[in-house]
Design a protein around this motif. Sequence first.
Motif, mmCIF file in Angstrom:
data_model
loop_
_atom_site.group_PDB
_atom_site.id
_atom_site.type_symbol
_atom_site.label_atom_id
_atom_site.label_comp_id
_atom_site.label_asym_id
_atom_site.label_seq_id
_atom_site.Cartn_x
_atom_site.Cartn_y
_atom_site.Cartn_z
ATOM 1 N N VAL A 49 -8.453 -3.637 -32.562
ATOM 2 C CA VAL A 49 -9.582 -3.208 -31.725
ATOM 3 C C VAL A 49 -10.785 -2.838 -32.588
ATOM 4 O O VAL A 49 -11.908 -3.290 -32.347
ATOM 5 N N VAL A 50 -10.549 -2.040 -33.608
ATOM 6 C CA VAL A 50 -11.656 -1.616 -34.476
ATOM 7 C C VAL A 50 -12.269 -2.825 -35.185
ATOM 8 O O VAL A 50 -13.504 -2.951 -35.267
ATOM 9 N N TYR A 51 -11.448 -3.719 -35.681
ATOM 10 C CA TYR A 51 -11.944 -4.932 -36.347
ATOM 11 C C TYR A 51 -12.864 -5.719 -35.418
ATOM 12 O O TYR A 51 -13.959 -6.142 -35.815
ATOM 13 N N ASN A 52 -12.432 -5.901 -34.183
ATOM 14 C CA ASN A 52 -13.227 -6.703 -33.248
ATOM 15 C C ASN A 52 -14.497 -5.993 -32.802
ATOM 16 O O ASN A 52 -15.539 -6.628 -32.651
ATOM 17 N N ILE A 53 -14.447 -4.692 -32.598
ATOM 18 C CA ILE A 53 -15.653 -3.952 -32.217
ATOM 19 C C ILE A 53 -16.654 -3.950 -33.371
ATOM 20 O O ILE A 53 -17.851 -4.196 -33.183
ATOM 21 N N LEU A 54 -16.163 -3.680 -34.576
ATOM 22 C CA LEU A 54 -17.078 -3.633 -35.723
ATOM 23 C C LEU A 54 -17.658 -5.002 -36.066
ATOM 24 O O LEU A 54 -18.728 -5.078 -36.672
ATOM 25 N N SER A 55 -16.988 -6.066 -35.663
ATOM 26 C CA SER A 55 -17.532 -7.400 -35.937
ATOM 27 C C SER A 55 -18.866 -7.618 -35.225
ATOM 28 O O SER A 55 -19.690 -8.407 -35.669
ATOM 29 N N TYR A 56 -19.087 -6.895 -34.132
ATOM 30 C CA TYR A 56 -20.362 -7.011 -33.427
ATOM 31 C C TYR A 56 -21.512 -6.401 -34.230
ATOM 32 O O TYR A 56 -22.645 -6.851 -34.127
ATOM 33 N N ILE A 57 -21.237 -5.371 -34.974
ATOM 34 C CA ILE A 57 -22.331 -4.692 -35.674
ATOM 35 C C ILE A 57 -22.451 -5.070 -37.151
ATOM 36 O O ILE A 57 -23.413 -4.687 -37.796
ATOM 37 N N LYS A 58 -21.500 -5.838 -37.675
ATOM 38 C CA LYS A 58 -21.546 -6.193 -39.091
ATOM 39 C C LYS A 58 -22.823 -6.951 -39.447
ATOM 40 O O LYS A 58 -23.534 -6.607 -40.378
ATOM 41 N N GLY A 59 -23.122 -7.971 -38.680
ATOM 42 C CA GLY A 59 -24.323 -8.754 -38.945
ATOM 43 C C GLY A 59 -25.587 -7.924 -38.822
ATOM 44 O O GLY A 59 -26.524 -8.066 -39.608
ATOM 45 N N LEU A 60 -25.590 -7.038 -37.840
ATOM 46 C CA LEU A 60 -26.740 -6.161 -37.641
ATOM 47 C C LEU A 60 -26.964 -5.276 -38.865
ATOM 48 O O LEU A 60 -28.092 -5.131 -39.336
ATOM 49 N N THR A 61 -25.921 -4.690 -39.394
ATOM 50 C CA THR A 61 -26.079 -3.788 -40.534
ATOM 51 C C THR A 61 -26.607 -4.530 -41.759
ATOM 52 O O THR A 61 -27.433 -3.998 -42.500
ATOM 53 N N VAL A 62 -26.157 -5.764 -41.939
ATOM 54 C CA VAL A 62 -26.646 -6.553 -43.075
ATOM 55 C C VAL A 62 -28.125 -6.872 -42.892
ATOM 56 O O VAL A 62 -28.923 -6.714 -43.822
ATOM 57 N N LEU A 63 -28.500 -7.294 -41.700
ATOM 58 C CA LEU A 63 -29.897 -7.649 -41.447
ATOM 59 C C LEU A 63 -30.825 -6.435 -41.543
ATOM 60 O O LEU A 63 -31.940 -6.541 -42.048
ATOM 61 N N LEU A 64 -30.371 -5.286 -41.067
ATOM 62 C CA LEU A 64 -31.221 -4.098 -41.103
ATOM 63 C C LEU A 64 -31.453 -3.580 -42.522
ATOM 64 O O LEU A 64 -32.387 -2.817 -42.755
ATOM 65 N N ILE A 75 -35.578 -3.411 -33.989
ATOM 66 C CA ILE A 75 -35.329 -2.941 -32.627
ATOM 67 C C ILE A 75 -34.775 -4.068 -31.765
ATOM 68 O O ILE A 75 -33.848 -3.868 -30.971
ATOM 69 N N THR A 76 -35.317 -5.263 -31.930
ATOM 70 C CA THR A 76 -34.830 -6.416 -31.175
ATOM 71 C C THR A 76 -33.373 -6.716 -31.520
ATOM 72 O O THR A 76 -32.552 -6.976 -30.626
ATOM 73 N N LEU A 77 -33.038 -6.676 -32.808
ATOM 74 C CA LEU A 77 -31.659 -6.927 -33.230
ATOM 75 C C LEU A 77 -30.699 -5.872 -32.671
ATOM 76 O O LEU A 77 -29.611 -6.198 -32.206
ATOM 77 N N VAL A 78 -31.122 -4.618 -32.711
ATOM 78 C CA VAL A 78 -30.293 -3.539 -32.167
ATOM 79 C C VAL A 78 -30.083 -3.745 -30.670
ATOM 80 O O VAL A 78 -28.968 -3.599 -30.158
ATOM 81 N N GLN A 79 -31.136 -4.100 -29.971
ATOM 82 C CA GLN A 79 -31.026 -4.322 -28.530
ATOM 83 C C GLN A 79 -30.085 -5.486 -28.223
ATOM 84 O O GLN A 79 -29.306 -5.430 -27.273
ATOM 85 N N ASP A 80 -30.154 -6.552 -29.030
ATOM 86 C CA ASP A 80 -29.243 -7.692 -28.842
ATOM 87 C C ASP A 80 -27.782 -7.257 -28.974
ATOM 88 O O ASP A 80 -26.931 -7.649 -28.167
ATOM 89 N N VAL A 81 -27.495 -6.455 -29.980
ATOM 90 C CA VAL A 81 -26.119 -5.984 -30.176
ATOM 91 C C VAL A 81 -25.708 -5.057 -29.029
ATOM 92 O O VAL A 81 -24.582 -5.144 -28.528
ATOM 93 N N LEU A 82 -26.599 -4.192 -28.586
ATOM 94 C CA LEU A 82 -26.294 -3.333 -27.444
ATOM 95 C C LEU A 82 -25.984 -4.160 -26.196
ATOM 96 O O LEU A 82 -25.046 -3.847 -25.447
ATOM 97 N N ASP A 83 -26.740 -5.227 -25.982
ATOM 98 C CA ASP A 83 -26.485 -6.110 -24.838
ATOM 99 C C ASP A 83 -25.105 -6.766 -24.955
ATOM 100 O O ASP A 83 -24.378 -6.876 -23.967
ATOM 101 N N GLN A 84 -24.755 -7.194 -26.164
ATOM 102 C CA GLN A 84 -23.435 -7.803 -26.379
ATOM 103 C C GLN A 84 -22.321 -6.797 -26.109
ATOM 104 O O GLN A 84 -21.298 -7.132 -25.503
ATOM 105 N N LEU A 85 -22.508 -5.570 -26.555
ATOM 106 C CA LEU A 85 -21.492 -4.539 -26.330
ATOM 107 C C LEU A 85 -21.383 -4.173 -24.851
ATOM 108 O O LEU A 85 -20.292 -3.877 -24.356
ATOM 109 N N LYS A 86 -22.496 -4.210 -24.129
ATOM 110 C CA LYS A 86 -22.445 -3.962 -22.690
ATOM 111 C C LYS A 86 -21.656 -5.061 -21.984
ATOM 112 O O LYS A 86 -20.870 -4.786 -21.076
ATOM 113 N N GLU A 87 -21.872 -6.306 -22.408
ATOM 114 C CA GLU A 87 -21.109 -7.422 -21.845
ATOM 115 C C GLU A 87 -19.622 -7.251 -22.145
ATOM 116 O O GLU A 87 -18.774 -7.489 -21.278
ATOM 117 N N LEU A 88 -19.321 -6.846 -23.358
ATOM 118 C CA LEU A 88 -17.937 -6.619 -23.742
ATOM 119 C C LEU A 88 -17.310 -5.545 -22.840
ATOM 120 O O LEU A 88 -16.191 -5.694 -22.372
#
Length: 121
Positions: A49-64, A75-88
């Motif tokens: 579970v942790v591996y899969n949840i953190l996979s959503y934010i890994k790319g974001l942390t590298v880009l930021l 802000i756009t990248l953060v919002q994209d990840v938030l949208d993905q997590l809401k879908e999840l």
Amino acid sequence: MNCTQPIIGALSDIAYGKDSVPWNRETTSDANVLLSAIESFSFLLALVVVYNILSYIKGLTVLLQQRSIDIVQGITLVQDVLDQLKELREELDDWNKIWFQMAVEIAEEVGTEKPSIPRMC
């Protein structure tokens, strides 16, 4: 995703003296405790579970962390990840089944017993 097999092998070697290195009592005891924890199904499920949840934010942390990114892009990248997590979250029951099955497969590889029915809250 299964990185547990080499870890379990190394801890087993240390805990049960299968290694050519003479480990002291504290080290073998620590290895045995860690081995017991890693071989439990609840640990494997949490790992998946942790591996899969953190996979959503890994790319974001590298880009930021890039110097070339500006605040608007960030802000756009953060919002994209938030949208993905809401879908999840909306499809969480389906993802729970998938992640449970992934944990079952890992448990079978390492010889851990799994619970017969996953708990659904």
